[in-house]
Design a protein around this motif. Structure first.
Motif, mmCIF file in Angstrom:
data_model
loop_
_atom_site.group_PDB
_atom_site.id
_atom_site.type_symbol
_atom_site.label_atom_id
_atom_site.label_comp_id
_atom_site.label_asym_id
_atom_site.label_seq_id
_atom_site.Cartn_x
_atom_site.Cartn_y
_atom_site.Cartn_z
ATOM 1 N N ILE A 155 0.865 -1.168 0.000
ATOM 2 C CA ILE A 155 0.000 0.000 0.000
ATOM 3 C C ILE A 155 0.901 1.217 0.000
ATOM 4 C CG2 ILE A 155 -1.712 1.292 1.303
ATOM 5 C CD1 ILE A 155 -2.683 -1.363 2.441
ATOM 6 N N ILE A 156 0.621 2.153 -0.925
ATOM 7 C CA ILE A 156 1.417 3.374 -0.985
ATOM 8 C C ILE A 156 0.516 4.572 -0.724
ATOM 9 C CG2 ILE A 156 3.055 2.365 -2.604
ATOM 10 C CD1 ILE A 156 1.805 4.134 -4.785
ATOM 11 N N ALA A 157 1.124 5.659 -0.280
ATOM 12 C CA ALA A 157 0.385 6.885 -0.010
ATOM 13 C C ALA A 157 1.155 8.058 -0.593
ATOM 14 C CB ALA A 157 0.189 7.078 1.486
ATOM 15 N N GLU A 158 0.423 9.068 -0.987
ATOM 16 C CA GLU A 158 1.026 10.261 -1.572
ATOM 17 C C GLU A 158 1.690 11.090 -0.484
ATOM 18 O OE1 GLU A 158 -0.317 13.975 -4.447
ATOM 19 O OE2 GLU A 158 -1.827 12.835 -3.361
ATOM 20 N N SER A 159 2.791 11.741 -0.834
ATOM 21 C CA SER A 159 3.493 12.635 0.082
ATOM 22 C C SER A 159 3.973 13.846 -0.718
ATOM 23 C CB SER A 159 4.678 11.920 0.731
ATOM 24 O OG SER A 159 5.647 11.613 -0.247
ATOM 25 N N ARG A 160 4.706 14.705 -0.064
ATOM 26 C CA ARG A 160 5.296 15.815 -0.813
ATOM 27 C C ARG A 160 6.371 15.246 -1.732
ATOM 28 N NH1 ARG A 160 10.297 17.039 0.765
ATOM 29 N NH2 ARG A 160 10.995 16.494 2.853
ATOM 30 N N PRO A 161 6.803 15.981 -2.753
ATOM 31 C CA PRO A 161 7.837 15.454 -3.641
ATOM 32 C C PRO A 161 9.144 15.203 -2.895
ATOM 33 C CG PRO A 161 6.715 17.268 -4.686
ATOM 34 C CD PRO A 161 6.217 17.220 -3.283
ATOM 35 N N ILE A 162 9.660 13.987 -3.021
ATOM 36 C CA ILE A 162 10.929 13.622 -2.393
ATOM 37 C C ILE A 162 12.076 13.854 -3.358
ATOM 38 C CG2 ILE A 162 12.209 11.678 -1.420
ATOM 39 C CD1 ILE A 162 9.520 10.593 -0.441
ATOM 40 N N SER A 163 11.845 13.582 -4.628
ATOM 41 C CA SER A 163 12.826 13.862 -5.674
ATOM 42 C C SER A 163 12.060 14.215 -6.938
ATOM 43 C CB SER A 163 13.739 12.654 -5.893
ATOM 44 O OG SER A 163 13.018 11.594 -6.455
#
Length: 112
Positions: free
Chosen positions: A91-99
């Motif tokens: 399961i993945i979740a959105e976050s702020r841009p890491i790269s």
């Protein structure tokens, strides 16, 4: 870095038992999750803590009046405390841009 495990706000996902010093870990680091939550398969475990996630979905084709199967691939950050390998359902979740291409983080494994 905080070693206290945070509650990320997704009740269907249990947190990891291991600890890590990753600053982009949603449980032990400073990154926060928001927005979209997706379920699929981790198909590639590539560069340092980065992998490729793939999900399949059905798309209705109006011209032929039937569904077709499509897939999308998303680059994700993988915290080391989750102990994942290629082929795991996650399961993945959105976050702020890491790269440049990574804006999602893995939050858990399906079936645990």
């Amino acid at each position: 870095m905080s070693q206290i495990m945070k509650n990320i706000g997704i009740p269907s996902v249990k947190g990891p038992t291991a600890k890590c010093d990753d600053r982009y870990c949603p449980y032990h680091g400073e990154i926060r999750v928001r927005g979209i939550i997706l379920e699929g398969k981790l198909i590639k475990y590539r560069a340092n803590k980065m992998g490729v996630f793939e999900r399949t979905y059905l798309y209705y084709n109006h011209k032929f009046k039937r569904y077709e199967r499509r897939r999308s691939r998303i680059h994700v950050h993988i915290p080391p405390c989750l102990n994942l390998k290629e082929g795991d359902n996650v399961i993945i979740a959105e976050s702020r841009p890491i790269s440049k291409s990574v804006s999602f983080v893995v939050v858990g494994k399906v079936g645990e």
